[in-house]
Scaffold this motif. Structure first.
Motif, mmCIF file in Angstrom:
data_model
loop_
_atom_site.group_PDB
_atom_site.id
_atom_site.type_symbol
_atom_site.label_atom_id
_atom_site.label_comp_id
_atom_site.label_asym_id
_atom_site.label_seq_id
_atom_site.Cartn_x
_atom_site.Cartn_y
_atom_site.Cartn_z
ATOM 1 N N GLU A 232 0.849 -1.186 0.000
ATOM 2 C CA GLU A 232 0.000 0.000 0.000
ATOM 3 C C GLU A 232 0.890 1.242 0.000
ATOM 4 N N ASN A 233 0.265 2.407 -0.071
ATOM 5 C CA ASN A 233 1.042 3.650 -0.152
ATOM 6 C C ASN A 233 1.975 3.831 1.039
ATOM 7 N N ASN A 234 1.493 3.469 2.234
ATOM 8 C CA ASN A 234 2.350 3.632 3.415
ATOM 9 C C ASN A 234 3.565 2.704 3.353
ATOM 10 N N ASP A 235 3.408 1.535 2.721
ATOM 11 C CA ASP A 235 4.541 0.622 2.558
ATOM 12 C C ASP A 235 5.566 1.202 1.583
ATOM 13 N N LEU A 236 5.076 1.759 0.489
ATOM 14 C CA LEU A 236 5.979 2.365 -0.492
ATOM 15 C C LEU A 236 6.731 3.544 0.121
ATOM 16 N N ASN A 237 6.025 4.332 0.922
ATOM 17 C CA ASN A 237 6.677 5.466 1.596
ATOM 18 C C ASN A 237 7.735 4.976 2.581
ATOM 19 N N ALA A 238 7.436 3.875 3.262
ATOM 20 C CA ALA A 238 8.399 3.310 4.212
ATOM 21 C C ALA A 238 9.647 2.821 3.483
ATOM 22 N N LEU A 239 9.463 2.163 2.339
ATOM 23 C CA LEU A 239 10.605 1.678 1.556
ATOM 24 C C LEU A 239 11.440 2.841 1.023
ATOM 25 N N LYS A 240 10.767 3.906 0.599
ATOM 26 C CA LYS A 240 11.494 5.087 0.112
ATOM 27 C C LYS A 240 12.319 5.712 1.236
ATOM 28 N N ALA A 241 11.732 5.777 2.428
ATOM 29 C CA ALA A 241 12.448 6.351 3.576
ATOM 30 C C ALA A 241 13.654 5.493 3.947
ATOM 31 N N LEU A 242 13.477 4.176 3.910
ATOM 32 C CA LEU A 242 14.586 3.270 4.219
ATOM 33 C C LEU A 242 15.715 3.427 3.203
ATOM 34 N N ASN A 243 15.347 3.551 1.920
ATOM 35 C CA ASN A 243 16.385 3.678 0.895
ATOM 36 C C ASN A 243 17.050 5.048 0.927
ATOM 37 N N LEU A 244 16.304 6.066 1.344
ATOM 38 C CA LEU A 244 16.895 7.397 1.494
ATOM 39 C C LEU A 244 17.950 7.378 2.598
ATOM 40 N N HIS A 245 17.619 6.724 3.702
ATOM 41 C CA HIS A 245 18.595 6.627 4.797
ATOM 42 C C HIS A 245 19.792 5.787 4.363
ATOM 43 N N PHE A 246 19.534 4.738 3.592
ATOM 44 C CA PHE A 246 20.609 3.908 3.046
ATOM 45 C C PHE A 246 21.535 4.761 2.177
ATOM 46 N N THR A 247 20.941 5.630 1.352
ATOM 47 C CA THR A 247 21.723 6.529 0.492
ATOM 48 C C THR A 247 22.643 7.416 1.328
ATOM 49 N N GLU A 248 22.104 7.951 2.417
ATOM 50 C CA GLU A 248 22.898 8.822 3.296
ATOM 51 C C GLU A 248 24.057 8.052 3.924
ATOM 52 N N ALA B 91 17.606 -3.804 6.208
ATOM 53 C CA ALA B 91 16.305 -3.280 6.651
ATOM 54 C C ALA B 91 15.349 -3.131 5.469
ATOM 55 N N PHE B 92 15.871 -2.703 4.328
ATOM 56 C CA PHE B 92 15.054 -2.562 3.118
ATOM 57 C C PHE B 92 14.500 -3.922 2.692
ATOM 58 N N HIS B 93 15.380 -4.905 2.615
ATOM 59 C CA HIS B 93 14.957 -6.247 2.201
ATOM 60 C C HIS B 93 14.014 -6.874 3.232
ATOM 61 N N ASP B 94 14.325 -6.672 4.512
ATOM 62 C CA ASP B 94 13.494 -7.248 5.573
ATOM 63 C C ASP B 94 12.064 -6.718 5.521
ATOM 64 N N TYR B 95 11.917 -5.448 5.153
ATOM 65 C CA TYR B 95 10.574 -4.861 5.094
ATOM 66 C C TYR B 95 9.720 -5.603 4.066
ATOM 67 N N ILE B 96 10.293 -5.854 2.903
ATOM 68 C CA ILE B 96 9.555 -6.566 1.853
ATOM 69 C C ILE B 96 9.230 -7.989 2.302
ATOM 70 N N ILE B 97 10.202 -8.639 2.932
ATOM 71 C CA ILE B 97 9.995 -10.014 3.396
ATOM 72 C C ILE B 97 8.871 -10.074 4.427
#
Length: 238
Positions: A118-134, A150-156
Motif C-alpha cells: 500500500e502507499n504507506n509501505d511504499l513510503n516506508a521503503l522510500k524512507a529506508l532507501n533514502l537513509h541507506f543513500t545517506e 532493513a530494506f529487504h526485511d521490510y519486503i519479506i
C-alpha cells in the motif's frame, strides 16, 4: 479505599504484563558463538574447544555440546571425527549456493508482497532507501549493510509468510558471514541504492517483472562481488 483492597482475592496485575523469557544455557552459548562466527571473531578453520567454552560461560559441557550441534546444523561449525570441532570453512560452492538461492527466495518475497503493498509501505521503503543513500555517502560499512538489510526485511515481512522468512533468515546468516569476512570497507553500494529504487518503482507502478528483475540483479551482483573476492583470495571451490 482500603475496604476495597480487603475484598481482593488476587493482585491486580495489568494484562499487559508478560512473563520473562527463560533463556537456557544452551541458547546463551549458541547465540554468543553464532555471533562470533558471523562477525569473524572466530575465523574459518579455527578450533572450538568445548571445555574452554564451558569454562567461559560457567556451564557444564552438555549445553555447550548441544549448542555446537545446533551450529553444525546451520553449517557454521564442522564436527570432525577424531579431530574435534572447528569453525566451518567457506568455499566458492557455498558462496554460489547461498547467493543464488537468496536471489530466488527474495524474488518470491517480491511476488508475495506485491498485492499487499500500500502507499504507506511504499513510503516506508522510500524512507529506508533514502537513509541507506545517506549511509552510503557518509556511514560505515556496518551501517550501510544494516540499512540494506532493513530494506529487504521490510519486503519479506510484508509477504506474511513465516516459512519464507525463516528460510531467508537462515541463508542470510551465511551471506552476512561471507560479507563480514571478505567485503571490507571498500564495498561500492551506490548500485544497490539504484536497484532498490527500481524495485520501489516496480512496486509503485504495479510492474512486477521490473521489481523482480532488479531484486534478482541486486543479489547476483553481491554474488559476483563475493565470487571475485574469494577467487582473489584463492578460496577453493569445495
Amino acid at each position: 479505599m482500603y475496604a476495597k483492597l480487603k475484598g481482593r482475592s488476587a493482585m491486580p496485575i495489568p494484562q499487559t504484563a508478560k512473563p520473562l523469557a527463560r533463556v537456557s544455557a544452551k541458547e546463551v552459548v549458541f547465540s554468543a558463538v553464532q555471533d562470533w562466527i558471523i562477525s569473524g571473531t572466530l575465523q574459518p578453520g579455527e578450533k572450538i574447544v568445548d571445555t574452554e567454552l564451558a569454562k567461559a560461560f560457567s556451564v557444564s559441557r552438555t549445553p555447550v555440546r548441544e549448542a555446537l550441534q545446533m551450529l553444525s546444523e546451520q553449517g557454521l561449525v564442522e564436527v570432525i571425527p577424531s579431530c574435534g570441532t572447528r569453525v566451518a570453512e567457506i568455499n566458492l560452492e557455498d558462496v554460489r549456493q547461498t547467493y543464488e538461492l537468496l536471489a530466488e527466495l527474495e524474488c518470491a518475497a517480491v511476488r508475495l508482497a506485491f498485492p499487499r503493498m500500500e502507499n504507506n509501505d511504499l513510503n516506508a521503503l522510500k524512507a529506508l532507501n533514502l537513509h541507506f543513500t545517506e549511509m552510503v555517502e557518509q556511514g560505515s560499512i556496518q551501517e550501510q549493510c544494516a540499512d540494506d538489510r532493513a530494506f529487504h526485511d521490510y519486503i519479506i515481512q510484508r509477504t506474511g509468510n513465516q516459512y519464507l522468512r525463516q528460510y531467508i533468515s537462515q541463508l542470510m546468516i551465511r551471506a552476512i558471514r561471507i560479507e563480514n569476512l571478505y567485503f571490507g570497507e571498500n564495498v561500492e553500494q551506490k548500485i544497490s541504492v539504484e536497484q532498490h529504487n527500481k524495485i520501489i518503482e516496480g512496486l509503485e507502478t504495479h510492474d512486477l517483472p521490473l521489481a523482480e528483475k532488479f531484486m534478482r540483479e541486486n543479489w547476483l551482483i553481491s554474488y559476483k562481488r563475493a565470487q571475485d573476492i574469494c577467487s582473489k583470495l584463492d578460496i577453493k571451490k569445495a
